[in-house]
Enzyme design. Structure first.
Site, mmCIF file in Angstrom:
data_model
loop_
_atom_site.group_PDB
_atom_site.id
_atom_site.type_symbol
_atom_site.label_atom_id
_atom_site.label_comp_id
_atom_site.label_asym_id
_atom_site.label_seq_id
_atom_site.Cartn_x
_atom_site.Cartn_y
_atom_site.Cartn_z
ATOM 1 N N ASP A 199 0.857 -1.175 0.000
ATOM 2 C CA ASP A 199 0.000 0.000 0.000
ATOM 3 C C ASP A 199 0.899 1.233 0.000
ATOM 4 O OD1 ASP A 199 -2.284 1.556 0.162
ATOM 5 O OD2 ASP A 199 -2.302 1.531 2.346
ATOM 6 N N ASP A 228 -2.277 -0.972 6.339
ATOM 7 C CA ASP A 228 -2.429 -0.388 7.671
ATOM 8 C C ASP A 228 -3.854 0.030 7.971
ATOM 9 O OD1 ASP A 228 -2.605 1.729 5.900
ATOM 10 O OD2 ASP A 228 -1.542 3.131 7.226
ATOM 11 N N ASP A 252 -7.753 -2.252 3.954
ATOM 12 C CA ASP A 252 -6.814 -3.286 3.502
ATOM 13 C C ASP A 252 -7.193 -4.684 3.992
ATOM 14 O OD1 ASP A 252 -5.076 -1.438 2.214
ATOM 15 O OD2 ASP A 252 -4.255 -0.893 4.160
#
Length: 776
Positions: A300, A536, A540
């Site tokens: 990410d 995080d 996700d």
């Protein structure tokens, strides 16, 4: 629980301690982790421990106490496994406590600092810039901006005011708000999401799947074969009960790879403790293995490649008569007037010290206005905001190309302007453009070196972000990733099928929804890749829970941390190579050591089958197998499992182990069978034949250890010498204890011939198996 359940309203002074004591607490059921008693029971009450105890009872019933020595190994294995797992548990609990956030609550009119689990339904919590919302809440007073990127994936602030809802997992970016908790504990949004994620358990580790196959196979064969062997000797050959029971028990003990599961757990637990000291929380023991196997790493942008903080990249004076010093002075004055804390203002203050000056009025930033302003006593108004919202088209036109280029390079461009007007309303028409402030996302420390490490290891890197693909690509380039324009994918206009088709060629994926992140991970896995995913945010979680290995970054949502196998607790991205190194050490060494255990299992199984159909007795007593297995398998395997090993994990576990184990097992089977047949051919006693079988099995076990220890290192040579010396010492000094007789001259010559023949068989079998393996 929610407001719909007629919960009494909370007074403006907050709940009293008496009221709070009767309300449901913000305690989330922790599905992860074992209690002390569960750990003890899990190590004590295992199928193999139960089987070993039953075999020991059989020996005790016939008075064969000496042959019960193998229970010492079983007890030691159980103690070592329990202690290591308890150490790992203590490390994990300590790390969790160190990283537990605090919450500010209003109780009886007084602000208090408490742990999140001490909050109750209806509490008034005070949230300031940088605080994470501990449970679902409804705003009572104040205004601010919430960062919901952990929920949506987009790093755009959302304005919040009284009456708006705040979901657990979001952060307050600016302002100070008071909110009433409406859902706590397992009823909160983050807890529900975590619970649903845990309901879909990801596949277990490849190592455990292969290990369980082996255990099930051995368990299915072991007991029936042992019973048949006993019946054959006792009922058909009329062997005395005191001899038939130890013989059958020896065959069964030999087939049990009693230390293999323990070795795996201990090696993993040692890795957990080691990684815990380096700020990595391992929540699933086999998460160490899964990252070591990964050949695709999905990253990410926000919170993974970047810290989530901004940094000032450059100041560009563009106004007439304005140089960098003048621009810096104006910015310093503006910053001193703003009380809000936000990633943008914090980055500017870190680079430009704020000038302390009380403003006449100030206007905080909002997502709608896209600007903030401060008016001073001398009539000067300074404004900072998005160029398109702050400047007129006439002012913006000469600099449009430059601003666009800076934005495409990943910069966040803000314009600073000055107006001689009392307030914001007249400022837009009369403002004087001073210059640009270019900010960029702050990369995590060592991110470039870490990505270079994975690239050298043959791991494919992909960036999956909810942000604009151009912004994500710019950050990826800063982190050291190379890509073409065709490898930058905007997922917003793609169907699921089209996105899955691009999963292989794409490097950066932007505007990706949580469902699309999951789709990309599943598409990569469908192509045969072993996928690791970092994240995080709550957004996700769908991808984290389907990835082969899931890694939560520091500072993210608690829900993401609870779902992930590995949690990085510090901002140092360089911990990932350490995890890979530990995984490779564990996997490589366990694969090497497992072949030693499997040698004993295979030759014990083969000999038991042969004894059923040939006129010979089983060649070993339980105590003799204890001697051979302890010095050629048990002790060496633990040393080998803890040594450094950076070789990349490749191939199938069982195939690799069999390739190494079959030659040694074939050699020992030949030696033992020939030794027992010598009773019929040469008239040697069964005790002497058993001694021949035991000595040849020990020597072949040491030769097998030599092959496993190749190439030699100082530690491996020392280990081999120590085990050889111990075996020779046990034979010479403790021969009677291990039921070993003194060999005659011809028997000694036969021993040397057996060892030489077995060594040739082992070398030939190894060569044939390797050729067959290469053809496959």
């Amino acid at each position: 629980m929610s407001d719909k359940q007629n919960i009494p309203p909370t007074p403006s002074t907050g709940l009293t301690e008496e009221q709070a004591a009767s309300r449901p607490k913000n305690i989330v059921t922790d599905a992860a982790g074992k209690t002390v008693w569960q750990i003890i029971a899990g190590n004590l009450f295992t199928p193999f421990n139960g089987l070993n105890a039953a075999l020991a009872l059989c020996l005790a019933l016939v008075g064969s106490w000496r042959n019960m020595l193998f229970m010492g190994v079983v007890i030691s294995n159980t103690l070592i496994g329990t202690v290591q797992e308890l150490r790992a548990r203590a490390t994990l609990r300590r790390l969790r406590l160190m990283n537990m956030p605090e919450a500010h609550v209003l109780r009886g009119g007084t602000e208090r600092t408490v742990k999140p689990e001490e909050l109750v339904l209806g509490d008034l919590v005070i949230l300031r810039a940088g605080d994470q919302v501990p449970a679902d809440a409804k705003m009572v007073s104040g205004t601010g901006t919430a960062d919901e990127s952990l929920l949506t994936g987009e790093s755009i602030g959302v304005a919040k005011a009284a009456g708006d809802m705040l979901l657990s997992g979001s952060y307050i970016m600016t302002g100070r708000v008071v909110a009433r908790l409406t859902c706590v504990g397992d009823d909160s949004y983050a807890a529900r999401l975590t619970r649903s994620a845990r309901e879909n358990k990801r596949p277990r580790s490849a190592l455990m799947l292969e290990m369980n196959k082996l255990i099930r196979l051995v368990s299915a064969i072991l007991v029936p074969l042992g019973v048949l062997l006993f019946c054959r000797e006792y009922f058909i050959d009329d062997v005395a009960l005191a001899s038939a029971v130890p013989s059958a028990v020896a065959a069964m003990v030999g087939m049990i790879p009693e230390g293999l599961m323990l070795l795996t757990s201990v090696a993993m637990a040692v890795g957990v403790v080691k990684l815990g000291r380096h700020g990595t929380l391992v929540q699933e023991l086999y998460g160490i293995e899964t990252l070591a196997r990964a050949d695709v790493l999905c990253l990410d942008k926000t919170g993974t490649l970047t810290t989530g903080r901004m940094q000032l990249q450059q100041l560009i004076p563009l106004g007439e008569g304005v140089d960098e010093n003048a621009l810096r002075a104006a910015l310093s004055r503006f910053l001193g007037a703003m009380e809000d804390a936000s990633p943008t203002l914090d980055a500017l203050r870190a680079a430009v010290p704020a000038q302390v000056e009380e403003p006449v009025s100030s206007l905080p930033f909002s997502a709608e206005r896209k600007l903030s302003a401060a008016t001073f006593a001398d009539g000067t108004t300074l404004l900072l905001g998005a160029p398109s919202f702050l400047l007129t088209q006439e002012q913006l036109a000469p600099h449009q190309g430059r601003i666009a280029a800076l934005s495409e390079a990943g910069g966040r461009v803000l314009a600073l302007a000055e107006a001689r007007a009392q307030g914001e309303a007249d400022a837009a028409a009369e403002c004087r453009f001073l210059g640009l402030c270019v900010l960029s996302d702050e990369l995590r420390p060592h991110v470039r070196q870490t990505l270079q490490y994975f690239a050298r290891q043959g791991v494919t890197l992909k960036v999956i972000s909810g942000d604009d693909p151009r912004t994500a690509a710019a950050i990826a380039r800063q982190a050291g990733l190379d890509m073409t324009a065709a490898q930058i994918v905007d997922a917003s206009g793609l169907t699921d099928a089209a996105l899955a088709e691009k999963c292989g060629e794409g490097v950066v994926f932007g505007r990706v929804t949580p469902a699309q992140k999951k789709l990309l991970v599943e598409a990569l896995e469908a192509r045969g890749h072993h996928v690791a995913m970092t994240g995080d945010g709550v957004n996700d979680i769908p991808a984290l829970k389907v990835a082969n290995c899931s890694i939560a970054m520091p500072g993210g949502a608690q829900a993401a941390r609870q779902v992930a196998q590995l949690c990085l607790l510090e901002g140092d991205f360089a911990a990932l190579p350490l995890v890979v190194g530990e995984g490779r050490r564990v996997m490589g060494n366990i694969t090497r050591a497992a072949s030693l255990f499997l040698v004993k299992t295979l030759y014990s199984f083969a000999l038991a089958l042969l004894v059923l159909f040939l006129p010979v007795a089983y060649p070993f007593q339980p105590i003799q197998l204890t001697l051979v297995s302890t010095l050629t398998i048990g002790l060496p395997s633990f040393f080998l499992a803890l040594e450094p090993n950076q070789a990349r994990v490749r191939g199938d576990f069982l195939h690799t182990v069999l390739l190494r184990a079959v030659p040694g097992a074939a050699a020992v089977t030949l030696c033992a069978l020939a030794a027992m047949l010598s009773h019929a051919f040469f008239g040697w006693t069964e005790a002497d034949c058993s001694t021949l079988a035991t000595l040849s099995a020990g020597v072949m076990g040491l030769l097998m250890l030599l092959t496993v220890c190749w190439p030699p290192t100082r530690m491996r040579v020392a280990l081999l010498v120590a085990m050889t010396a111990a075996f020779v010492g046990a034979v010479l000094l403790l021969g009677r204890v291990f039921c070993l007789s003194t060999l005659t001259g011809p028997e000694g010559i036969a021993l040397l011939v057996l060892i030489a023949a077995a060594a040739g068989v082992m070398a030939l079998t190894t060569l044939l198996m390797r050729r067959k393996w290469r053809k496959k």
